[in-house]
Design a protein around this motif. Structure first.
Motif, PDB file in Angstrom:
ATOM      1  N   GLU B  77       0.823  -1.216   0.000  1.00 58.83           N
ATOM      2  CA  GLU B  77       0.000   0.000   0.000  1.00 58.83           C
ATOM      3  C   GLU B  77       0.857   1.266   0.000  1.00 58.83           C
ATOM      4  O   GLU B  77       0.339   2.363   0.018  1.00 58.83           O
ATOM      5  N   GLU B  78       2.175   1.083   0.032  1.00 60.74           N
ATOM      6  CA  GLU B  78       3.035   2.262   0.157  1.00 60.74           C
ATOM      7  C   GLU B  78       3.145   3.089  -1.112  1.00 60.74           C
ATOM      8  O   GLU B  78       3.391   4.282  -1.058  1.00 60.74           O
ATOM      9  N   ARG B  79       3.002   2.443  -2.247  1.00 67.83           N
ATOM     10  CA  ARG B  79       3.061   3.164  -3.515  1.00 67.83           C
ATOM     11  C   ARG B  79       1.767   2.940  -4.281  1.00 67.83           C
ATOM     12  O   ARG B  79       1.143   1.890  -4.150  1.00 67.83           O
ATOM     13  N   CYS B  80       1.384   3.895  -5.105  1.00 69.04           N
ATOM     14  CA  CYS B  80       0.185   3.716  -5.921  1.00 69.04           C
ATOM     15  C   CYS B  80       0.544   2.865  -7.140  1.00 69.04           C
ATOM     16  O   CYS B  80       1.717   2.627  -7.438  1.00 69.04           O
ATOM     17  N   ASP B  81      -0.490   2.428  -7.841  1.00 64.00           N
ATOM     18  CA  ASP B  81      -0.261   1.529  -8.979  1.00 64.00           C
ATOM     19  C   ASP B  81       0.576   2.188 -10.069  1.00 64.00           C
ATOM     20  O   ASP B  81       1.393   1.526 -10.717  1.00 64.00           O
ATOM     21  N   LEU B  82       0.386   3.491 -10.275  1.00 57.09           N
ATOM     22  CA  LEU B  82       1.180   4.166 -11.308  1.00 57.09           C
ATOM     23  C   LEU B  82       2.661   4.131 -10.946  1.00 57.09           C
ATOM     24  O   LEU B  82       3.511   3.862 -11.797  1.00 57.09           O
ATOM     25  N   GLU B  83       2.962   4.380  -9.681  1.00 58.00           N
ATOM     26  CA  GLU B  83       4.375   4.362  -9.280  1.00 58.00           C
ATOM     27  C   GLU B  83       4.961   2.949  -9.423  1.00 58.00           C
ATOM     28  O   GLU B  83       6.076   2.774  -9.924  1.00 58.00           O
ATOM     29  N   LYS B  84       4.197   1.954  -9.015  1.00 53.16           N
ATOM     30  CA  LYS B  84       4.675   0.574  -9.174  1.00 53.16           C
ATOM     31  C   LYS B  84       4.968   0.269 -10.641  1.00 53.16           C
ATOM     32  O   LYS B  84       5.936  -0.422 -10.969  1.00 53.16           O
ATOM     33  N   THR B  85       4.122   0.796 -11.506  1.00 57.84           N
ATOM     34  CA  THR B  85       4.301   0.522 -12.942  1.00 57.84           C
ATOM     35  C   THR B  85       5.530   1.242 -13.483  1.00 57.84           C
ATOM     36  O   THR B  85       6.268   0.713 -14.318  1.00 57.84           O
ATOM     37  N   LEU B  86       5.778   2.465 -12.985  1.00 54.77           N
ATOM     38  CA  LEU B  86       6.977   3.189 -13.416  1.00 54.77           C
ATOM     39  C   LEU B  86       8.247   2.460 -12.954  1.00 54.77           C
ATOM     40  O   LEU B  86       9.225   2.354 -13.699  1.00 54.77           O
ATOM     41  N   ILE B  87       8.196   1.948 -11.741  1.00 55.27           N
ATOM     42  CA  ILE B  87       9.356   1.196 -11.230  1.00 55.27           C
ATOM     43  C   ILE B  87       9.572  -0.066 -12.069  1.00 55.27           C
ATOM     44  O   ILE B  87      10.697  -0.412 -12.430  1.00 55.27           O
ATOM     45  N   PHE B  88       8.475  -0.714 -12.416  1.00 53.19           N
ATOM     46  CA  PHE B  88       8.556  -1.882 -13.310  1.00 53.19           C
ATOM     47  C   PHE B  88       9.211  -1.491 -14.643  1.00 53.19           C
ATOM     48  O   PHE B  88      10.101  -2.186 -15.142  1.00 53.19           O
ATOM     49  N   CYS B  89       8.770  -0.360 -15.194  1.00 61.68           N
ATOM     50  CA  CYS B  89       9.320   0.097 -16.483  1.00 61.68           C
ATOM     51  C   CYS B  89      10.823   0.350 -16.380  1.00 61.68           C
ATOM     52  O   CYS B  89      11.577   0.067 -17.315  1.00 61.68           O
ATOM     53  N   GLU B  90      11.223   0.897 -15.244  1.00 65.08           N
ATOM     54  CA  GLU B  90      12.657   1.165 -15.070  1.00 65.08           C
ATOM     55  C   GLU B  90      13.443  -0.155 -15.066  1.00 65.08           C
ATOM     56  O   GLU B  90      14.484  -0.264 -15.713  1.00 65.08           O
ATOM     57  N   LYS B  91      12.889  -1.143 -14.357  1.00 69.75           N
ATOM     58  CA  LYS B  91      13.552  -2.447 -14.336  1.00 69.75           C
ATOM     59  C   LYS B  91      13.615  -3.074 -15.728  1.00 69.75           C
ATOM     60  O   LYS B  91      14.544  -3.798 -16.057  1.00 69.75           O
ATOM     61  N   GLU B  92      12.585  -2.806 -16.526  1.00 67.26           N
ATOM     62  CA  GLU B  92      12.552  -3.349 -17.893  1.00 67.26           C
ATOM     63  C   GLU B  92      13.395  -2.520 -18.859  1.00 67.26           C
ATOM     64  O   GLU B  92      13.354  -2.734 -20.073  1.00 67.26           O
ATOM     65  N   ARG B  93      14.091  -1.513 -18.317  1.00 69.85           N
ATOM     66  CA  ARG B  93      14.959  -0.642 -19.107  1.00 69.85           C
ATOM     67  C   ARG B  93      14.210   0.161 -20.163  1.00 69.85           C
ATOM     68  O   ARG B  93      14.727   0.482 -21.236  1.00 69.85           O
ATOM     69  N   ILE B  94      12.964   0.467 -19.865  1.00 69.90           N
ATOM     70  CA  ILE B  94      12.197   1.384 -20.722  1.00 69.90           C
ATOM     71  C   ILE B  94      12.790   2.776 -20.540  1.00 69.90           C
ATOM     72  O   ILE B  94      13.052   3.196 -19.412  1.00 69.90           O
ATOM     73  N   SER B  95      12.984   3.488 -21.615  1.00 71.04           N
ATOM     74  CA  SER B  95      13.543   4.839 -21.477  1.00 71.04           C
ATOM     75  C   SER B  95      12.563   5.944 -21.872  1.00 71.04           C
ATOM     76  O   SER B  95      12.711   7.080 -21.452  1.00 71.04           O
ATOM     77  N   ALA B  96      11.565   5.610 -22.675  1.00 65.76           N
ATOM     78  CA  ALA B  96      10.602   6.632 -23.109  1.00 65.76           C
ATOM     79  C   ALA B  96       9.189   6.109 -22.897  1.00 65.76           C
ATOM     80  O   ALA B  96       8.880   4.979 -23.289  1.00 65.76           O
ATOM     81  N   ILE B  97       8.346   6.903 -22.239  1.00 62.53           N
ATOM     82  CA  ILE B  97       6.983   6.445 -21.947  1.00 62.53           C
ATOM     83  C   ILE B  97       5.972   7.476 -22.411  1.00 62.53           C
ATOM     84  O   ILE B  97       6.081   8.671 -22.093  1.00 62.53           O
ATOM     85  N   THR B  98       4.986   7.009 -23.166  1.00 63.79           N
ATOM     86  CA  THR B  98       3.810   7.820 -23.472  1.00 63.79           C
ATOM     87  C   THR B  98       2.735   7.402 -22.482  1.00 63.79           C
ATOM     88  O   THR B  98       2.359   6.231 -22.425  1.00 63.79           O
ATOM     89  N   LEU B  99       2.288   8.347 -21.672  1.00 64.80           N
ATOM     90  CA  LEU B  99       1.334   8.040 -20.592  1.00 64.80           C
ATOM     91  C   LEU B  99      -0.086   8.414 -20.994  1.00 64.80           C
ATOM     92  O   LEU B  99      -0.337   9.546 -21.444  1.00 64.80           O
ATOM     93  N   LEU B 100      -1.016   7.492 -20.807  1.00 59.95           N
ATOM     94  CA  LEU B 100      -2.435   7.772 -21.047  1.00 59.95           C
ATOM     95  C   LEU B 100      -3.216   7.470 -19.771  1.00 59.95           C
ATOM     96  O   LEU B 100      -2.860   6.543 -19.028  1.00 59.95           O
TER      97      LEU B 100
END
Lengths: 212, 212
Positions: B77-100
């Protein structure tokens, strides 16, 4: 004694039945509209005492449909219609304003309006009704009634220093919140009332309507 | 070479055909959804490669309907789902994100998301698509194409120091903008491109879609 000190102000954003139902339980002496806000007033059966703005969002036959309304034309581009309306309210010696339609259409306008309200909240007692929450600008402390489980969010739109709370599920104790650094969204009442205090800066408190 | 460095991320706010039409012109390597954002992805025919969150907004038969999708359950519960997803993206080495879907449902969530994105915008190249505008977080300077008359708003969600612009109807020259003090909403392109620079802090720039 000033007999017109409480106003309902319709701005041009989103207004739903929800805020209207709450407004109908609110005592007020005057209805004012910021330009196209008159459309919301009319849609929900309110007759504005005054409409203020550059009138670029005013339906063309408004003057005919509201013959008793004052139309205060302020063409200057330097201030937005909401600001012009707040200045008008100050001149009319309004001291408490319930704001509707401040949020919800364009996000840039919503953010601009919230920023503007920070410049005016010391001149009035402001209460912002949005489709999902009642919003308060807190500069020292606030006590709010609620229902255990009811949602509440603490948004530091500037920095809010030493935030302390009681009556919330996730309590804060002398913690600094700041936009871009730390927010207090998605908290909830753990009791039938809560208190929030800050030592400096300001905080937007969103008390979600109970069903949200 | 990392072959999955550009992502489209569906959050759980509002998504309209407008942003989808723009997204379809955007090259990307991966589709990710923050919890209930999967509903938007499905509605518009995107198959997520991964869904991340506490799954409290996940439709119950999602796993069946998306058998090839990774479901990354993060119950904290410490982070919201968007933050968890951004952290996931960082681990996946995503460098550019289009957010909707980052904005538009509850205003407290929208503000919380914008605040969160300030904490992550240095780790990615972020582009936020909202129903009415493309939003950029500017920390030094930006050049944007536009059409003369097209709307653009400068929102200092923190302080933005020494803002200077060219190509805008209401130019700024070394002026400080700060939330609650001075914004730059309702400006417009005076040329087919504009440049905006700041010397410190940051600025949200809303480039309204041409028809708005």
């Amino acid at each position: 004694m000033n007999m017109k000190n409480r106003a309902i102000l319709f701005a041009n954003g989103q207004v739903t039945e929800r805020e209207i139902a709450i407004s109908r339980k609110t005592a007020f002496d005057m209805v004012v509209a910021a330009d196209g806000g008159i459309v919301h007033a009319e849609r929900f059966g309110f007759v504005p005492d005054a409409v203020v703005g550059d009138f670029d969002s005013l339906p063309p036959d408004s003057r005919k449909r509201f013959p008793g309304t004052r139309f205060v034309h302020q063409p200057s581009e330097e201030r937005c219609d909401l600001e012009k309306t707040l200045i008008f309210c100050e001149k009319e010696r309004i001291s408490a304003i319930t704001l509707l339609g401040v949020t919800g259409k364009r996000l840039d306008h919503t953010l601009g309006n919230l920023s503007l309200l920070i410049r005016y909240d010391r001149r009035f007692s402001l209460r912002i009704l949005t489709p999902e929450a009642e919003v308060f600008i807190v500069r020292d402390s606030i006590k709010l009634d609620g229902i255990p489980g009811q949602g509440i969010s603490l948004l530091p739109m500037e920095e809010a220093e030493e935030v302390s709370t009681s009556g919330l599920k996730y309590p804060l104790s002398c913690e600094t919140l700041a936009f871009g650094q730390r927010e207090g969204t998605s908290n909830e009442f753990s009791d039938s009332c809560c208190s929030i205090s800050i030592s400096g800066g300001l905080l937007f408190v969103f008390r979600l309507y109970p069903e949200n």
